[in-house]
Design a protein around this motif. Structure first.
Motif, PDB file in Angstrom:
ATOM      1  N   GLY A 190      70.879 134.746 -96.040  1.00 42.05           N
ATOM      2  CA  GLY A 190      71.119 135.226 -97.399  1.00 42.05           C
ATOM      3  C   GLY A 190      69.904 135.838 -98.084  1.00 42.05           C
ATOM      4  N   PHE A 191      68.904 136.221 -97.314  1.00 39.04           N
ATOM      5  CA  PHE A 191      67.670 136.753 -97.924  1.00 39.04           C
ATOM      6  C   PHE A 191      67.237 138.017 -97.209  1.00 39.04           C
ATOM      7  CE2 PHE A 191      67.733 132.200 -98.485  1.00 39.04           C
ATOM      8  CZ  PHE A 191      67.474 132.069 -99.840  1.00 39.04           C
ATOM      9  N   PRO A 203      62.733 135.430-104.162  1.00 37.47           N
ATOM     10  CA  PRO A 203      64.060 134.874-103.831  1.00 37.47           C
ATOM     11  C   PRO A 203      63.980 133.602-102.966  1.00 37.47           C
ATOM     12  CG  PRO A 203      64.055 137.259-103.539  1.00 37.47           C
ATOM     13  CD  PRO A 203      62.621 136.859-103.785  1.00 37.47           C
ATOM     14  N   LEU A 204      63.115 133.614-101.957  1.00 38.43           N
ATOM     15  CA  LEU A 204      62.970 132.423-101.104  1.00 38.43           C
ATOM     16  C   LEU A 204      62.391 131.257-101.889  1.00 38.43           C
ATOM     17  CD1 LEU A 204      61.558 133.843 -97.738  1.00 38.43           C
ATOM     18  CD2 LEU A 204      63.661 132.530 -98.016  1.00 38.43           C
ATOM     19  N   SER A 205      61.372 131.566-102.674  1.00 38.43           N
ATOM     20  CA  SER A 205      60.699 130.516-103.426  1.00 38.43           C
ATOM     21  C   SER A 205      61.639 129.896-104.465  1.00 38.43           C
ATOM     22  CB  SER A 205      59.441 131.094-104.090  1.00 38.43           C
ATOM     23  OG  SER A 205      58.760 130.097-104.779  1.00 38.43           O
ATOM     24  N   LYS A 206      62.458 130.746-105.103  1.00 40.11           N
ATOM     25  CA  LYS A 206      63.431 130.218-106.077  1.00 40.11           C
ATOM     26  C   LYS A 206      64.446 129.321-105.376  1.00 40.11           C
ATOM     27  CE  LYS A 206      65.134 132.343-109.709  1.00 40.11           C
ATOM     28  NZ  LYS A 206      65.783 133.332-110.586  1.00 40.11           N
ATOM     29  N   ALA A 207      64.886 129.753-104.203  1.00 40.96           N
ATOM     30  CA  ALA A 207      65.869 128.950-103.463  1.00 40.96           C
ATOM     31  C   ALA A 207      65.257 127.616-103.039  1.00 40.96           C
ATOM     32  CB  ALA A 207      66.360 129.727-102.250  1.00 40.96           C
ATOM     33  N   ALA A 208      63.976 127.646-102.648  1.00 38.08           N
ATOM     34  CA  ALA A 208      63.299 126.401-102.278  1.00 38.08           C
ATOM     35  C   ALA A 208      63.204 125.494-103.498  1.00 38.08           C
ATOM     36  CB  ALA A 208      61.915 126.703-101.716  1.00 38.08           C
ATOM     37  N   GLY A 261      58.829 125.357 -97.546  1.00 34.91           N
ATOM     38  CA  GLY A 261      59.295 124.654 -96.340  1.00 34.91           C
ATOM     39  C   GLY A 261      60.793 124.360 -96.325  1.00 34.91           C
ATOM     40  N   PRO A 262      61.351 123.790 -97.410  1.00 30.68           N
ATOM     41  CA  PRO A 262      62.770 123.426 -97.364  1.00 30.68           C
ATOM     42  C   PRO A 262      63.692 124.619 -97.107  1.00 30.68           C
ATOM     43  CG  PRO A 262      61.690 122.333 -99.200  1.00 30.68           C
ATOM     44  CD  PRO A 262      60.679 123.291 -98.628  1.00 30.68           C
ATOM     45  N   ILE A 263      63.358 125.789 -97.628  1.00 30.22           N
ATOM     46  CA  ILE A 263      64.255 126.938 -97.432  1.00 30.22           C
ATOM     47  C   ILE A 263      63.939 127.661 -96.124  1.00 30.22           C
ATOM     48  CG2 ILE A 263      62.950 128.726 -98.715  1.00 30.22           C
ATOM     49  CD1 ILE A 263      66.741 128.227 -98.819  1.00 30.22           C
ATOM     50  N   VAL A 264      62.674 127.657 -95.720  1.00 27.35           N
ATOM     51  CA  VAL A 264      62.316 128.358 -94.471  1.00 27.35           C
ATOM     52  C   VAL A 264      63.072 127.726 -93.291  1.00 27.35           C
ATOM     53  CG1 VAL A 264      60.446 128.814 -92.830  1.00 27.35           C
ATOM     54  CG2 VAL A 264      60.106 129.246 -95.263  1.00 27.35           C
ATOM     55  N   GLY A 265      63.160 126.412 -93.279  1.00 26.24           N
ATOM     56  CA  GLY A 265      63.882 125.738 -92.191  1.00 26.24           C
ATOM     57  C   GLY A 265      65.339 126.168 -92.148  1.00 26.24           C
ATOM     58  N   GLN A 266      65.917 126.320 -93.331  1.00 29.78           N
ATOM     59  CA  GLN A 266      67.322 126.733 -93.409  1.00 29.78           C
ATOM     60  C   GLN A 266      67.490 128.163 -92.880  1.00 29.78           C
ATOM     61  OE1 GLN A 266      69.157 125.254 -97.086  1.00 29.78           O
ATOM     62  NE2 GLN A 266      70.108 127.272 -97.243  1.00 29.78           N
ATOM     63  N   ASP A 307      69.534 129.523 -89.620  1.00 29.64           N
ATOM     64  CA  ASP A 307      70.514 130.628 -89.695  1.00 29.64           C
ATOM     65  C   ASP A 307      70.215 131.672 -88.627  1.00 29.64           C
ATOM     66  OD1 ASP A 307      71.861 129.532 -91.828  1.00 29.64           O
ATOM     67  OD2 ASP A 307      70.780 130.682 -93.354  1.00 29.64           O
ATOM     68  N   LEU A 308      68.938 132.024 -88.483  1.00 26.83           N
ATOM     69  CA  LEU A 308      68.572 133.053 -87.502  1.00 26.83           C
ATOM     70  C   LEU A 308      68.929 132.588 -86.089  1.00 26.83           C
ATOM     71  CD1 LEU A 308      65.077 134.116 -88.916  1.00 26.83           C
ATOM     72  CD2 LEU A 308      67.094 135.576 -88.788  1.00 26.83           C
ATOM     73  N   VAL A 309      68.516 131.377 -85.758  1.00 24.13           N
ATOM     74  CA  VAL A 309      68.710 130.870 -84.394  1.00 24.13           C
ATOM     75  C   VAL A 309      70.199 130.759 -84.062  1.00 24.13           C
ATOM     76  CG1 VAL A 309      68.374 128.862 -82.894  1.00 24.13           C
ATOM     77  CG2 VAL A 309      66.486 129.692 -84.295  1.00 24.13           C
ATOM     78  N   THR A 310      70.994 130.325 -85.029  1.00 25.43           N
ATOM     79  CA  THR A 310      72.425 130.115 -84.741  1.00 25.43           C
ATOM     80  C   THR A 310      73.247 131.380 -84.987  1.00 25.43           C
ATOM     81  OG1 THR A 310      72.741 129.280 -86.999  1.00 25.43           O
ATOM     82  CG2 THR A 310      72.369 127.638 -85.276  1.00 25.43           C
ATOM     83  N   GLY A 311      72.573 132.465 -85.362  1.00 23.29           N
ATOM     84  CA  GLY A 311      73.302 133.724 -85.574  1.00 23.29           C
ATOM     85  C   GLY A 311      74.139 133.713 -86.836  1.00 23.29           C
TER      86      GLY A 311
END
Ligand code: FAD
Length: 371
Positions: free
Chosen positions: A355-356, A59-64, A338-343, A347-351
């Protein structure tokens, strides 16, 4: 110095996280002990690969993968991304059997991006492949990008949104002071609410200072690149069960990987090549593609990469401290994500809602049974 978020590590994960946070108006500082993109994120093979991913990562890789084609526009920079199909070659019927079994699993999960091809189609797509190869599997949307350019593209876009990058400053100490984190380099102190550990091959040191144990190891995967050759392969090429991996760039040079490892001297930031293994890798490519017998190797190198025992990254919250977050351990395939991990990290940091399912990537998965 006060800031909302400190990110340790200026590789692609740290830069992408900085970009996504800064874009949301969060005050962020990246501390990098050497310089941005100095390690794995700057020297990798640039493979943007969805094919053959562990199902937990799909799922992460597809989103990236959905982000890569428009990344240049988003970051206002040239990442060097090229959409090319990726073919993993089946060298024999046993490999084909492996592919049929995987297809069943993937289809069962609703994933249809991997298409099995027969010998005829393999030959049409790769006319120079050796006659013994019997087929393969292809993912049409894969490709490659230029690693250094991509990581710097995230850095510069993050800076345009106000992120600060401090290079040549190793984080030496991390501790809690009241609700905040105090992060010390040799010369400076940073106080922040959130701490993000993107320290690559050094990340277990940061984890320990945060309070989390993790069985991270590191190694030095090697690459070599040829001088220019006549064009013979448009797709990126791998193999189902052999250590084969290469791509031919538009200028004719061929970048050869395959996962063989040199010697890692992490404390001194250095790697040493294992020439015997590189020679085996070169022989392997020539066995699959006889045209490669004429290749001249121009340059060889290795990079320091972080590995987890199950080859899946750690992505998520600290289990022992509040407001600490991890993204490391990408086990030689983290550039594409990388592009999706940053997103996700933003999300985690800002609460915000993530989506994964990050359960397979928990830092404590080797201590507690992941259900
Ligand atoms: C040879 C090779 C080929 C690869 N090929 C591919 C590929 O084709 N496709 C793919 O998807 N992936 C590939 N990878 C893997 C990919 O490069 C990595 O998974 C990814 O770059 C990891 O990014 P990162 O930001 O986690 O780590 P890094 O890029 O290593 O960044 C971590 C940073 O943290 C910094 N740091 C560490 N400790 C401290 C400290 N105490 N204070 C401050 N800073 C610190 C380091 O200096 C480093 O710059 C390859 C890797 C290698 C080495």
């Amino acid at each position: 110095m006060n800031t909302e978020v400190v990110i340790v590590g200026g590789g692609i994960q740290g830069c992408s996280t900085a970009y996504h946070l800064a874009k949301r108006g969060v005050q962020v500082t990246v501390l990098e002990k050497d310089w941005v993109s100095r390690h794995a994120s700057g020297v990798n093979a640039g493979g943007v690969r969805l094919l053959g991913r562990d199902v937990a990562e799909v799922p992460l890789s597809k989103a990236a993968m959905a982000l890569w084609p428009t990344l240049d526009e988003e970051l206002e920079a040239d990442t060097g991304f090229r959409a090319r199909s990726l073919i993993n070659i089946a060298a024999d019927e046993a490999d084909m059997e492996t592919l049929y079994k995987r297809r069943e699993v993937m289809h069962g999960l609703g994933y249809t991006h991997e298409q099995i091809i027969d010998q005829k189609e393999l030959r049409e797509r790769l006319p120079h492949v050796s006659p013994f190869c019997v087929g393969g599997v292809v993912s049409e949307t894969d490709g490659y990008a230029i690693p250094y350019q991509s990581t710097l593209a995230f850095r510069r876009a993050a800076e345009r949104h106000g992120a600060r990058f401090v290079e040549g400053k190793a984080v030496e100490r991390i501790r809690k002071v009241g609700p905040n984190w105090l992060i010390e380099t040799r010369d400076d102190r940073y106080e922040c609410k959130h701490l993000v550990n993107c320290a690559g091959a050094w990340a277990e040191k940061m984890s320990v200072m945060i309070g989390d144990n993790v069985p991270l190891t590191h190694s030095a995967p090697m690459l070599m690149i040829t001088t220019r050759m006549p064009h013979f392969a448009t797709p990126v090429v791998g193999a189902v069960s052999r250590p084969l991996s290469f791509k031919q760039f538009e200028n004719g040079t061929v970048l050869i990987g395959g996962g063989s490892k040199g010697f890692a001297d992490r404390d001194n930031n250095r790697t040493r090549l294992d020439y015997k293994k590189l020679a085996i890798g070169a022989k392997n490519v020539a066995e699959f593609f006889p045209i490669m017998k004429t290749a001249s190797i121009n340059r060889m190198w290795a990079g320091l990469e972080a590995y987890m025992p199950d080859n899946l990254p750690v992505i998520g919250a600290s289990v022992n401290a509040e407001n600490a977050w991890h993204a490391f351990g990408f086990s030689a395939h983290g550039f594409q994500m990388g592009p999706i991990v940053g997103q996700v990290m933003a999300d985690l940091v800002t609460g915000s809602k993530v989506g994964f399912d990050l359960h397979p990537f928990r830092i404590d998965r080797f201590e507690r049974k992941v259900l």
